[in-house]
Enzyme design. Structure first.
Site, PDB file in Angstrom:
ATOM      1  N   ASP A  41     -39.226  -4.439  -1.636  1.00 19.23           N
ATOM      2  CA  ASP A  41     -38.379  -3.967  -2.731  1.00 19.23           C
ATOM      3  C   ASP A  41     -37.974  -2.515  -2.507  1.00 19.23           C
ATOM      4  O   ASP A  41     -36.833  -2.119  -2.774  1.00 19.23           O
ATOM      5  CB  ASP A  41     -39.125  -4.077  -4.063  1.00 19.23           C
ATOM      6  CG  ASP A  41     -39.488  -5.507  -4.418  1.00 19.23           C
ATOM      7  OD1 ASP A  41     -38.767  -6.428  -3.987  1.00 19.23           O
ATOM      8  OD2 ASP A  41     -40.492  -5.711  -5.127  1.00 19.23           O
ATOM      9  N   ARG A  69     -39.955 -10.568   9.554  1.00 18.18           N
ATOM     10  CA  ARG A  69     -39.988 -11.431  10.732  1.00 18.18           C
ATOM     11  C   ARG A  69     -40.178 -12.909  10.350  1.00 18.18           C
ATOM     12  O   ARG A  69     -39.452 -13.781  10.805  1.00 18.18           O
ATOM     13  CB  ARG A  69     -41.133 -10.986  11.652  1.00 18.18           C
ATOM     14  CG  ARG A  69     -41.312 -11.839  12.903  1.00 18.18           C
ATOM     15  CD  ARG A  69     -42.698 -11.632  13.495  1.00 18.18           C
ATOM     16  NE  ARG A  69     -42.913 -10.262  13.899  1.00 18.18           N
ATOM     17  CZ  ARG A  69     -42.663  -9.788  15.120  1.00 18.18           C
ATOM     18  NH1 ARG A  69     -42.190 -10.599  16.055  1.00 18.18           N
ATOM     19  NH2 ARG A  69     -42.900  -8.537  15.413  1.00 18.18           N
ATOM     20  N   GLU A  87     -39.678 -14.448   7.469  1.00 23.11           N
ATOM     21  CA  GLU A  87     -38.536 -14.973   6.720  1.00 23.11           C
ATOM     22  C   GLU A  87     -37.357 -15.274   7.638  1.00 23.11           C
ATOM     23  O   GLU A  87     -36.679 -16.294   7.485  1.00 23.11           O
ATOM     24  CB  GLU A  87     -38.120 -13.980   5.636  1.00 23.11           C
ATOM     25  CG  GLU A  87     -39.110 -13.864   4.493  1.00 23.11           C
ATOM     26  CD  GLU A  87     -38.852 -12.677   3.597  1.00 23.11           C
ATOM     27  OE1 GLU A  87     -39.353 -12.672   2.459  1.00 23.11           O
ATOM     28  OE2 GLU A  87     -38.166 -11.721   4.036  1.00 23.11           O
TER      29      GLU A  87
END
Length: 328
Positions: free
Chosen positions: A272, A206, A208
């Protein structure tokens, strides 16, 4: 998704070859206890009990893929130093192809050292040079990628803003991939978002996503997702929304996926894991919505682990089946 179908998809992970390009690093955890304050300064004295190095940054994406059985190629730049030796040794132990990793003398292997007392992180020390790699290193990196392009089913561009994914490198990878109809997914840094125009998908959280567009907190998050997808000409966008789950922005609709977690212990590296599982599933031919659900499942497992962690196919299968009826 039925259990047998999910097992078949997870088995197909071993047939997919994914290239990870980005900022490889090591995460170092020094773990101990605190019983007193130093007489030298008003700081806690940590009595060290253990230390462990794990793969971090783009290297953690590589580690996630390898743990899931995927064939993995990694492309990046590390220092010609002992930490670089340590990173490559871990890769080799996991049978990861490191022919795309370039070693240089003028920048260190990135290391992030965390000092932890119990479950409380007290301090982090970073060794890094975040400047963009030189043109001759860009040339070498791109040539290595071109040599392997016909072997690759998907690219993951793991951007930690440490200088490997320069505008030129990002653009040329996307152009190469488009010419070969290869999936490109991106875990972006907001300041570099425009480097990834034309990628297949992006997986911002959110915060970013708002920063990519320069929007404030009061802006509707669904409008942000739609605008970001359109501005970057993405096939789809997977927006992670913390306790609110995920939202997948496709061509015609927005599909929301609720979050599930056994216990939220540490979110380090969860992004990741999301992009690794999401890309792998998409590369098997799975619909992107189902791929997002699978990535959400994996994230729900990994946040229950300490530090930068990975998730196994067995853990995904077990957790997915435990929440399958709730999704339906």
């Amino acid at each position: 998704m039925e259990k047998n179908r999910l097992e078949q998809i997870l088995d197909c992970f071993g047939k997919v070859k994914v290239a990870v390009v980005g900022d490889m690093m090591l995460d170092d955890y020094i773990i101990g206890t605190v019983d007193r304050i130093s007489p030298e300064a008003p700081v806690p004295v940590v009595s060290v009990k253990k230390e462990r190095f794990v793969l971090g940054g783009a290297a953690n994406v590589v580690n996630n893929l390898a743990t899931l059985g995927a064939k993995t190629l990694c492309f990046g730049v590390i220092g010609d130093d002992s930490d670089g030796d340590r990173l490559l040794n871990v890769f080799r132990e996991k049978n990861i192809d490191v022919t795309g990793v370039i070693r240089v003398e003028d920048r260190p292997t990135i290391v992030k050292r965390r000092i932890i007392a119990g479950t409380q992180q007290l301090l982090r020390l970073d060794w890094e040079d975040a400047s963009n790699i030189r043109k001759e290193i860009e040339d070498l990196l791109l040539n290595k990628i071109k040599e392997h392009i016909d072997e690759i089913d998907a690219f993951i561009l793991s951007d930690y803003d440490k200088g490997v994914l320069t505008p030129r490198v990002a653009k040329e990878i996307i152009e190469m991939a488009q010419g070969k109809n290869i999936i490109v997914t991106v875990d972006p840094k907001p300041k570099n978002a425009r480097n990834y125009i034309g990628a297949t998908s992006m997986t911002p959280n959110r915060k970013e996503a708002m920063e990519c567009l320069g929007k404030g907190k009061d802006t509707d998050i669904l409008e942000i997702g739609k605008e970001l997808k359109e501005k970057l000409s993405l096939t789809n966008l997977l927006l992670t929304r913390s306790e609110e789950g995920m939202s997948l922005f496709g061509n015609e609709k927005i599909e929301n996926i609720p979050t599930y977690a056994k216990e939220v212990y540490d979110v380090t590296g969860a992004g990741d894991t999301v992009i690794s599982v999401y890309t792998l599933a998409g590369a098997t031919g799975m619909e992107w919505y189902e791929a997002a659900k699978l990535a959400n499942t994996a994230a729900g497992v990994v946040v229950g682990k300490m530090g930068t962690s990975t998730v196994t196919k067995e853990e995904i299968l077990e957790f997915y089946n435990s929440i399958y009826n709730e999704w339906n």
